[in-house]
Enzyme design. Sequence first.
Site, short mmCIF file in Angstrom:
data_model
loop_
_atom_site.label_atom_id
_atom_site.label_comp_id
_atom_site.label_asym_id
_atom_site.label_seq_id
_atom_site.Cartn_x
_atom_site.Cartn_y
_atom_site.Cartn_z
N CYS A 147 0.86 -1.31 -0.07
CA CYS A 147 0.05 -0.25 -0.08
C CYS A 147 0.81 1.26 0.04
CB CYS A 147 -0.79 0.12 1.31
SG CYS A 147 -2.05 -1.55 1.06
N HIS A 173 -3.91 6.44 0.63
CA HIS A 173 -4.16 5.02 0.24
C HIS A 173 -5.67 4.83 0.98
CE1 HIS A 173 -4.30 0.76 0.46
NE2 HIS A 173 -4.35 0.63 1.59
N ASN A 196 -10.00 -1.65 -1.24
CA ASN A 196 -8.86 -1.38 -1.07
C ASN A 196 -7.97 -2.14 -2.08
OD1 ASN A 196 -6.22 -1.56 -0.21
ND2 ASN A 196 -6.82 -1.61 2.10
#
Length: 335
Positions: free
Chosen positions: A113, A262, A292
């Site tokens: 990430c 993120h 995500n």
Amino acid sequence: MTTIESIAYAFPARCLTNQELKQTYPDWDFERLEKRAGVFTRHVAAETETALDLAVRACEQLAQQDRLHADEIDALIFCTQSPDHIMPPNSCILHGALELNPNVLAFDITLACSGYIYGLQLADSLIRSGVAERVLLATADTYTRYIHPGDRATRSLFGDGGAVSIIVESQNARGIRDIRCGTAGTQYKKFIIPAGGMRMPRSASSARETIDHSGNVRTEEHIKMDGLGVLSFFNATVPCSVKETLTQNGLSIDEVDLFVFHQASQVVLDTLRTAMGIPPGKMVYDLAEVGNLVSASIPVALSRAFERGQAKPGQLALLCGFGVGLSWGTALVDL
């Protein structure tokens, strides 16, 4: 100074909705999951579909838009934690698929990430040092392959996707103003897949299912995420990283037009926004339809913010990624 010239992204065709998950797992508390994750549907890679395939499709989009010319790329960075093979790296296979010149530097990085910010740092350094002029940065992952179907904490959160960005030298003194990265290697166990590498090869033992105190089913071969531990760590770390970056550049929160973090989860984004006093209109939220996306999270969120008019050319944006490692990175970028 360098700049992000172009971004394109690609998703798998298949979408998995919360309604479908409800049919399979009627006992899951989806009202709570949706509130905390902020995800209602996500793209899931087909059995034979990989992160490399998604990156290739994103590159094809850029080429169709006349924004990617193979003979102009002189460096290729591929960030993924779900490569096609142990060896060779995805970057080399993508190099071949795009028929890039043989003198192109190509390599993979295995961050998650935080990978987009680290990738920008590397691309920026290659250009500033004179090694490259146009860098193709691919960030793609198929994390759903690493999730146990019975792990509601991760099953409800992650989606698959890929993005490619072209980084070049700025022609107008606007672009990537600053990048700062950090690592907390002592915290690596908070977000880990224990088995499958050389330290713990897969075995009958590693495939044994366990159920944690919250009822999540996992094995040592699947993602094991200490959600509260990760949230606590980054709630303390990310605001400091953002504040340091702004302070070193003589800026305040009010002087930044857009914040693209993120897309970890709804609760993470809300907590960070509140902690730093960021006005809601300046915060990018792009979780509901895609989830995500790991290394592709930031470029996809930024690109989609442009599509809906939230991001505009000339704005000053702060990009911030954080996750596996544990690692994080913050960048100040003129859009």
